[in-house]
Design a protein around this motif. Structure first.
Motif, PDB file in Angstrom:
ATOM      1  N   GLU A  41      16.319 -23.597  -5.786  1.00  0.00           N
ATOM      2  CA  GLU A  41      15.621 -24.652  -5.075  1.00  0.00           C
ATOM      3  C   GLU A  41      14.923 -23.990  -3.894  1.00  0.00           C
ATOM      4  OE1 GLU A  41      16.707 -28.705  -2.668  1.00  0.00           O
ATOM      5  OE2 GLU A  41      17.852 -28.224  -4.468  1.00  0.00           O
ATOM      6  N   GLU A  89       7.710 -17.677 -12.876  1.00  0.00           N
ATOM      7  CA  GLU A  89       9.023 -17.087 -13.176  1.00  0.00           C
ATOM      8  C   GLU A  89       8.947 -15.558 -13.226  1.00  0.00           C
ATOM      9  OE1 GLU A  89       8.873 -21.237 -14.680  1.00  0.00           O
ATOM     10  OE2 GLU A  89       7.547 -19.514 -14.904  1.00  0.00           O
ATOM     11  N   THR A 146      18.820 -21.008 -11.503  1.00  0.00           N
ATOM     12  CA  THR A 146      17.978 -22.098 -11.027  1.00  0.00           C
ATOM     13  C   THR A 146      17.947 -22.039  -9.511  1.00  0.00           C
ATOM     14  OG1 THR A 146      18.631 -23.475 -12.909  1.00  0.00           O
ATOM     15  CG2 THR A 146      17.665 -24.605 -11.014  1.00  0.00           C
ATOM     16  N   LYS A 203      20.423 -17.069 -16.706  1.00  0.00           N
ATOM     17  CA  LYS A 203      19.476 -18.036 -16.163  1.00  0.00           C
ATOM     18  C   LYS A 203      19.933 -18.434 -14.767  1.00  0.00           C
ATOM     19  CE  LYS A 203      17.086 -22.280 -17.173  1.00  0.00           C
ATOM     20  NZ  LYS A 203      16.518 -23.028 -18.275  1.00  0.00           N
TER      21      LYS A 203
END
Length: 71
Positions: free
Chosen positions: A9, A30, A7, A5
């Motif tokens: 920004e 995604e 993440t 995973k």
């Protein structure tokens, strides 16, 4: 296949563009982000490798001769 995973920004503008494309293609943001990364990554790796090879071949003597500063 293992997965990880990540993440990210991202800017509002980039998110809006990705969201628009997701709506047009009826895909998740995604999924599209993964597809875009997967499509570009091989080319970027190849370009970076080629650049590193070119930079590694540069020696001080060749730089001086290229710009007319023979040592």
């Amino acid at each position: 296949m293992n997965s990880h995973k990540v993440t990210l920004e991202i800017s509002e503008t980039l998110f809006e563009q990705l969201s628009l494309l997701a709506d047009l293609k009826e895909e998740s943001i995604e999924y599209l982000a993964i597809q875009i990364i997967a499509a570009k990554l091989p080319c970027l790796i190849q370009k970076e490798s080629q650049l590193n090879q070119l930079l590694a071949a540069i020696k001080p003597d060749s730089i001086h001769s290229e710009i007319g500063l023979e040592t």
